[in-house]
Design a protein around this motif. Structure first.
Motif, short mmCIF file in Angstrom:
data_model
loop_
_atom_site.label_atom_id
_atom_site.label_comp_id
_atom_site.label_asym_id
_atom_site.label_seq_id
_atom_site.Cartn_x
_atom_site.Cartn_y
_atom_site.Cartn_z
N ASP A 80 55.07 25.23 23.27
CA ASP A 80 55.36 26.50 23.94
C ASP A 80 54.22 26.90 24.86
O ASP A 80 54.45 27.38 25.99
N ALA A 81 52.97 26.72 24.39
CA ALA A 81 51.81 27.08 25.21
C ALA A 81 51.74 26.21 26.46
O ALA A 81 51.42 26.71 27.56
N MET A 82 52.06 24.91 26.32
CA MET A 82 52.03 24.02 27.48
C MET A 82 53.16 24.36 28.44
O MET A 82 53.00 24.26 29.67
N ALA A 83 54.31 24.74 27.92
CA ALA A 83 55.44 25.09 28.79
C ALA A 83 55.13 26.35 29.59
O ALA A 83 55.54 26.48 30.75
N GLU A 84 54.38 27.28 28.99
CA GLU A 84 54.05 28.53 29.65
C GLU A 84 52.99 28.34 30.73
O GLU A 84 53.11 28.87 31.84
N ASP A 85 51.95 27.58 30.41
CA ASP A 85 50.87 27.34 31.39
C ASP A 85 50.16 26.05 30.99
O ASP A 85 49.18 26.07 30.25
N VAL A 86 50.66 24.93 31.48
CA VAL A 86 50.16 23.63 31.03
C VAL A 86 48.69 23.44 31.37
O VAL A 86 47.94 22.80 30.62
N GLY A 87 48.23 24.00 32.46
CA GLY A 87 46.85 23.82 32.86
C GLY A 87 45.86 24.54 31.97
O GLY A 87 44.67 24.18 31.94
N SER A 88 46.32 25.55 31.23
CA SER A 88 45.41 26.31 30.36
C SER A 88 45.25 25.68 28.98
O SER A 88 44.43 26.13 28.18
N VAL A 89 46.02 24.66 28.69
CA VAL A 89 45.98 24.01 27.38
C VAL A 89 45.23 22.69 27.52
O VAL A 89 45.78 21.70 28.03
N SER A 90 43.97 22.66 27.10
CA SER A 90 43.17 21.45 27.27
C SER A 90 43.36 20.52 26.07
O SER A 90 43.38 20.95 24.92
N ILE A 91 43.50 19.25 26.39
CA ILE A 91 43.71 18.21 25.37
C ILE A 91 42.57 17.21 25.44
O ILE A 91 42.35 16.59 26.50
N ALA A 92 41.85 17.04 24.35
CA ALA A 92 40.74 16.09 24.31
C ALA A 92 41.22 14.74 23.79
O ALA A 92 42.07 14.66 22.89
N VAL B 154 58.13 19.12 27.86
CA VAL B 154 58.28 20.57 27.72
C VAL B 154 58.65 21.22 29.05
O VAL B 154 58.75 22.45 29.14
N GLY B 155 58.84 20.40 30.08
CA GLY B 155 59.27 20.92 31.36
C GLY B 155 58.16 21.28 32.31
O GLY B 155 58.40 21.90 33.36
N ALA B 156 56.92 20.89 31.98
CA ALA B 156 55.78 21.17 32.86
C ALA B 156 55.52 19.96 33.75
O ALA B 156 56.04 18.86 33.52
N GLU C 21 49.64 18.35 36.27
CA GLU C 21 48.81 19.54 36.08
C GLU C 21 48.27 19.66 34.66
O GLU C 21 47.58 20.62 34.34
N ALA C 22 48.58 18.69 33.81
CA ALA C 22 48.09 18.73 32.43
C ALA C 22 46.56 18.66 32.42
O ALA C 22 45.95 17.93 33.20
N SER C 23 45.96 19.43 31.53
CA SER C 23 44.50 19.50 31.44
C SER C 23 44.02 18.54 30.35
O SER C 23 43.95 18.89 29.17
N TYR C 24 43.69 17.34 30.78
CA TYR C 24 43.23 16.31 29.85
C TYR C 24 41.72 16.13 29.98
O TYR C 24 41.21 15.93 31.09
N GLY D 168 61.07 18.27 18.27
CA GLY D 168 61.89 18.56 19.44
C GLY D 168 61.50 17.85 20.71
O GLY D 168 62.04 18.15 21.77
N LEU D 169 60.56 16.88 20.62
CA LEU D 169 60.11 16.13 21.79
C LEU D 169 60.46 14.66 21.61
O LEU D 169 59.98 14.00 20.69
N ASP D 170 61.29 14.13 22.48
CA ASP D 170 61.78 12.76 22.34
C ASP D 170 60.73 11.77 22.85
O ASP D 170 60.87 11.19 23.94
N ILE D 171 59.68 11.61 22.08
CA ILE D 171 58.55 10.76 22.48
C ILE D 171 58.15 9.87 21.31
O ILE D 171 58.06 10.32 20.16
#
Length: 345
Positions: free
Chosen positions: A165-177, A196-198, A202-205, A266-269
């Motif tokens: 949900d956080a990534m769907a709302e603003d994917v750039g604000s959710v940092s993944i290490a 999630v539709g983002a 723009e994902a913050s990796y 809920g994520l087909d991955i």
């Protein structure tokens, strides 16, 4: 009392056939044992010739603490009874693309091996590496491992649905290490963002050159969440330092039975990481065969099977033409995914 018909003693010829049969069986067992000893002796001699008195060295093309380092040291342990003392050394950085060109220079040196895998396949593409896996001689695929997505224990994110949900709302604000740029962790980050539709671009990796550095970032809370191989994060999940949100396997895994899969969330991955071992180019056929025989013996050893069980690694041993076919498909699939999520053009 004379024996009845049902109790009649065996005839002399029958007793003799039983004795002859038993002796033949003993002889066959002895012959098989001798054959096995001879084959092992021949393999040991061929390996000794291939190494030429040099110590076996294994490059982990990453900093200490990560999956390649763990795999290198696991191979070192499992080979102890086969080749004696070996050396593991680290050349970290850029998903293995710093160590790879250094390893390529060991042309014709049968005592040099390098652990590699899916992360290097992606890093070669994203870093534009001049050296590729075509420049080494892949000997075997050893293991596969699924990834776990986790957060610090004190995180407000409680479930994978919360993170999604956080990534769907603003994917750039959710940092993944995670590990190196272009590796399986960044691929998984992009796939989750897409699911999630983002925009995965723009994902913050937050990339790291080794598992140890990535772990420090995850535990410190400097990233929202982290992704890594299950074996790398399991100790911190078990001691309560981190909370597992989901695993990238098709079904729940034995060492994290209470953690749902991404599909359950809920994520087909589904995504897994593989690790293998390579030799330099330029080996003679006899040298190459000796090294593969060494790995065959290691794979069948109790020591290696215990390591697989303890670490939760999947036994994915593969050599020969099947390995070549697997590598070709994996490189093609990785290139397609990286292009799909915008990491390569």
């Amino acid at each position: 009392m004379l024996p009845t018909q049902d109790q009649a003693p065996p005839r002399r010829g029958s007793r003799w056939r039983l004795i002859v049969g038993a002796l033949a069986a003993v002889a066959m067992i002895a012959a098989l044992a001798l054959t096995g000893i001879t084959q092992r002796s021949q393999s040991a001699s061929a390996l000794e010739d291939a190494l030429g008195g040099r110590q076996l060295r294994i490059m982990a093309p990453a900093d200490p603490g990560g999956g390649w380092d763990q795999t290198s040291r696991a191979v070192q342990t499992a080979l102890g009874d086969i080749v004696g003392r070996t050396e593991v050394y680290n050349v970290g950085g850029a998903g293995g693309t710093i160590g790879l060109p250094q390893f390529v220079r060991h042309t014709g040196e049968a005592n040099e091996l390098m652990v590699t895998g899916a992360i290097m396949v992606g890093a070669i593409l994203t870093n534009g590496s001049e050296a590729t896996l075509d420049d080494v001689d892949m000997l075997a695929r050893l293991t596969t491992e699924y990834l776990v997505i986790a957060v610090p224990a004190d995180s407000e994110i409680r479930t994978m649905e919360d993170l999604a949900d956080a990534m769907a709302e603003d994917v750039g604000s959710v940092s993944i290490a995670g590990g190196s740029a272009g590796g399986v962790e960044q691929v998984l980050t992009g796939l989750v963002a897409e699911a999630v539709g983002a925009d995965p671009r723009e994902a913050s990796y937050v990339a790291h050159s080794g598992g140890g550095e990535a772990l420090t970032t995850m535990l410190s809370g400097r990233s929202t969440a982290g992704m890594s191989g299950i074996s790398e994060l399991l100790p911190y999940i078990e001691d309560g330092s981190m909370r597992a949100l989901a695993v990238s396997s098709p079904e729940r895994v034995d060492n994290l039975p209470d953690v749902p899969t991404l599909r359950e969330s809920g994520l087909d991955i589904e995504l897994q990481n593989w690790r293998g071992i390579a030799a330099p180019k330029g080996l003679s056929e006899s040298e190459r065969e000796a090294l593969i025989a060494m790995l065959d013996e290691m794979h069948g050893s109790a020591a290696w099977q215990e390591i697989l069980s303890d670490r939760g690694w999947e036994d994915a041993y593969l050599t020969g033409p099947e390995l070549t076919e697997f590598l070709q498909k994996d490189q093609e699939t990785t290139a397609q995914i990286l292009e799909q999520i915008g990491l390569v053009k």
